[in-house]
Design an enzyme around this catalytic site. Structure first.
Site, mmCIF file in Angstrom:
data_model
loop_
_atom_site.group_PDB
_atom_site.id
_atom_site.type_symbol
_atom_site.label_atom_id
_atom_site.label_comp_id
_atom_site.label_asym_id
_atom_site.label_seq_id
_atom_site.Cartn_x
_atom_site.Cartn_y
_atom_site.Cartn_z
ATOM 1 N N GLU A 251 0.953 -1.169 0.070
ATOM 2 C CA GLU A 251 0.013 -0.135 0.297
ATOM 3 C C GLU A 251 0.865 1.232 -0.003
ATOM 4 O O GLU A 251 1.408 1.829 1.100
ATOM 5 C CB GLU A 251 -1.073 0.013 1.176
ATOM 6 C CG GLU A 251 -2.247 0.802 1.032
ATOM 7 C CD GLU A 251 -1.900 2.169 1.648
ATOM 8 O OE1 GLU A 251 -1.462 3.154 0.633
ATOM 9 O OE2 GLU A 251 -1.860 2.569 2.783
ATOM 10 N N CYS A 285 -2.393 9.045 2.392
ATOM 11 C CA CYS A 285 -1.950 8.559 1.219
ATOM 12 C C CYS A 285 -2.957 8.660 0.258
ATOM 13 O O CYS A 285 -2.716 8.867 -1.087
ATOM 14 C CB CYS A 285 -1.491 7.175 1.174
ATOM 15 S SG CYS A 285 -2.780 6.255 2.283
#
Length: 478
Positions: A251, A285
Site C-alpha cells: 500500500e 496517502c
C-alpha cells in the site's frame, strides 16, 4: 513524560525490552520539536529472537480454533475502545494530529479488529465434484509468519490494519511501526497483550529501517511482507522479498486527483474537500491533492476553497478547536516549502498560505492553496504529502480523465458530479484502486483498500485483507 518513556520498548516473545544494551532514537513532539523520550532499537540478536518466536507462535496459532482467535481479537477491540482517549493523546503528542482525529482513529481501529475477527470465521474451502468414493478438497490455510512495516501518519490504525487480518487468518506477525510514533504502537501492542494474544504471535520491534527489513525478509521464517509507505521504499522492499519469492501486499503513495464538474453542489463540495484535504495536515496517502475543476465554476471554486482554507485553525493538536496540527517531522515542512517555491517560480498563483511558519520550534506549515499550477511543477508530479492543494481548470470530461490518469500513481480519486452517466464513466475509466463519487469516504472496514500502478498491489481491509494472508491448497483423495 516519565511514564511515556517507561512505556516505550520492544515487544518480543511476550516480553518488553528497554534501552539497556541497545542504541536509542529520540521521539519528538512535532508541535514543539522537543524530545518526548528515547526509544530502544532492536539488535540483530533481538530480531533473531523475534523470528524464532514467530515461528513457534505460528505453529500453535494456526491450529488454534478460529472462534478462539476471534474472541481474543474482539477482546482487544474492547480494550482499544476503553483506552481510545489515552491512545489519542499519545498519538497527538508524537504525530501532531488534532486529538479528536487521533481518538477517532483508535475507535476505527477497534472496528477493524471486530470485522477481521468475524471474517476469520468465514474462511471457506470447497468440495469438487468427483466420482463416488473419491474427494477433492480446496483448502485455504494461513501463509505463515508475516513481517509488516507501516508509516507514521496513522500510528494507531496502521498497526491494527496489519495485525488484525494476519491474526484472523491464523498467521503470526512481527510488525515494525515507525520509530517516530513508537508510543502509539506500544500501547496498541499492550491491548493485544492484555487481551491474551500470545506474545510469540504478535510482536513489535523498532530499529534502523533498512537493517530490520533486510534481516526479517532474508529469514526463511518470514513468509509474507506487508508494507505501507512510500513508493521508493516499497519498490526496495519488493526487491528484497523477491529473493525468496515472498508474497507481498504493498500500500504505497498516491497523488489523489479530484474532478469537480459544473453541475456539482458547489458549497457542499467545497466544505467536504477542504476538511478532507487538510485532515492530518494532508499527510494521508489518499488525500485529495490535484483539483481539476470545470472552467465554468473554476473561479468560484478557487475563491471558496481559499476562503475556507484561510479560516482553518492551526496549532497544537492538544488545543481545543484546532483543525490542523503540525506536520509529523522536521523533513515535511521543508519538503512542502520547496514544492511551493518551485510552483510559484514557474507561474502558480498563491491563493492561501504559502509559507508562514509558527513560532515555538514546531513542524508547522500553514494550509496552502495554489492555482493555475503548471504540469511541470514538482508538486504536480511528486506526492506532496502535506497541506498543499493544487487547482487547475479543465473543459471536457476527456481532459479531466486524461489528467487524472497522467501520473503513475493509482491509489485514490474523487469525482463530484450529479450526472449519472458521467459517474459511471468516471468509475470505469479512472485508473485508481478506489474512487469516491460525491463523497470522500474510501476507508471502510468491509471494503478493500489498495491501489494500482505505482501505488501498489494487493488489498487490505474487507474479506480481501484476510485472503491476502492465506494460501490455497488442493487435496485429492481416492
Amino acid at each position: 513524560m516519565s511514564n511515556y518513556q517507561a512505556r516505550l520498548g520492544l515487544y518480543i516473545a511476550g516480553e518488553w525490552l528497554g534501552p539497556e544494551g541497545r542504541a536509542t532514537q529520540d521521539v519528538l513532539d512535532p508541535a514543539t520539536g522537543q524530545v518526548n523520550a528515547a526509544l530502544p532499537l532492536a539488535t540483530a540478536a533481538d530480531l533473531d529472537t523475534a523470528l524464532d518466536a514467530a515461528d513457534r507462535g505460528f505453529k500453535a496459532w494456526r491450529v488454534t480454533a478460529p472462534e478462539a482467535r476471534a474472541a481474543l481479537l474482539m477482546k482487544a477491540a474492547v480494550l482499544l475502545r476503553e483506552r481510545a482517549g489515552d491512545l489519542g493523546r499519545i498519538a497527538t503528542l508524537e504525530q501532531g494530529k488534532p486529538f479528536d482525529e487521533a481518538k477517532g482513529e483508535a475507535l476505527y481501529a477497534a472496528a477493524l479488529l471486530d470485522f477481521h475477527a468475524a471474517e476469520g470465521l468465514r474462511v471457506y474451502g470447497r468440495v469438487l465434484q468427483r466420482p463416488s468414493g473419491t474427494r477433492s478438497l480446496v483448502l485455504h490455510q494461513p501463509i505463515g509468519p508475516v513481517a509488516a512495516f507501516c508509516a507514521w501518519n496513522f500510528p494507531i490504525m496502521n498497526v491494527v490494519r496489519k495485525i488484525a487480518p494476519a491474526l484472523a487468518a491464523g498467521c503470526s506477525i512481527i510488525i515494525k511501526p515507525s520509530e517516530e510514533t513508537a508510543g502509539s504502537a506500544c500501547e496498541v501492542m499492550r491491548c493485544f497483550q492484555d487481551a491474551g494474544i500470545p506474545g510469540d504471535v504478535a510482536q513489535c520491534v523498532f530499529g534502523v529501517p533498512d537493517q530490520v527489513s533486510r534481516h526479517l525478509l532474508a529469514s526463511p521464517v518470514t513468509r509474507k511482507l506487508s508494507f505501507t509507505g512510500s513508493v521508493p521504499v516499497g519498490k526496495h522492499l519488493a526487491k528484497l522479498a523477491a529473493e525468496t519469492l515472498m508474497a507481498t501486499t504493498m500500500e504505497l503513495g498516491g497523488h489523489g486527483p479530484v474532478m469537480v464538474f459544473d453541475d456539482c453542489d458547489l458549497d457542499r463540495t467545497l466544505d467536504t474537500l477542504v476538511a478532507t484535504k487538510f485532515r492530518n495536515a494532508g499527510q494521508v496517502c489518499i488525500a485529495p491533492t490535484r483539483f481539476h475543476v470545470q472552467r465554468g465554476v473554476y473561479d468560484a471554486f478557487a475563491a471558496g476553497f481559499a476562503e475556507r482554507t484561510r479560516a482553518l485553525k492551526v496549532g497544537s493538536g492538544l488545543e481545543k478547536g484546532v483543525q490542523m496540527g503540525p506536520m509529523a517531522n522536521a523533513r515535511r515542512p521543508d519538503a512542502i516549502a520547496a514544492m511551493v517555491e518551485d510552483a510559484r517560480s514557474i507561474g502558480a498563483r498563491v491563493l492561501a498560505g504559502g509559507g508562514e511558519r509558527a513560532s515555538g520550534g514546531g513542524f508547522f506549515y500553514e494550509p496552502t492553496v495554489l492555482a493555475d499550477v503548471p504540469l511541470t511543477a514538482r508538486a504536480m508530479n511528486d506526492e506532496p504529502f502535506g497541506p498543499l492543494a493544487l487547482l487547475n481548470p479543465f473543459d471536457t470530461v476527456d481532459e479531466a480523465i486524461a489528467e487524472a490518469n497522467r501520473l503513475p500513481y493509482g491509489l485514490a480519486a474523487y469525482c463530484f458530479t450529479e450526472n449519472g452517466r458521467r459517474q459511471n464513466r468516471l468509475g470505469d475509466e479512472i485508473e485508481a484502486g478506489m474512487v469516491a463519487i460525491n463523497n470522500v469516504r474510501l476507508s471502510w472496514v468491509d471494503s478493500p483498500f489498495g491501489g494500482v500502478k505505482d501505488s501498489g498491489y494487493g488489498s487490505e481491509d474487507g474479506p480481501e485483507g484476510v485472503k491476502a494472508h492465506l494460501v490455497t491448497k488442493t487435496v485429492h483423495m481416492t
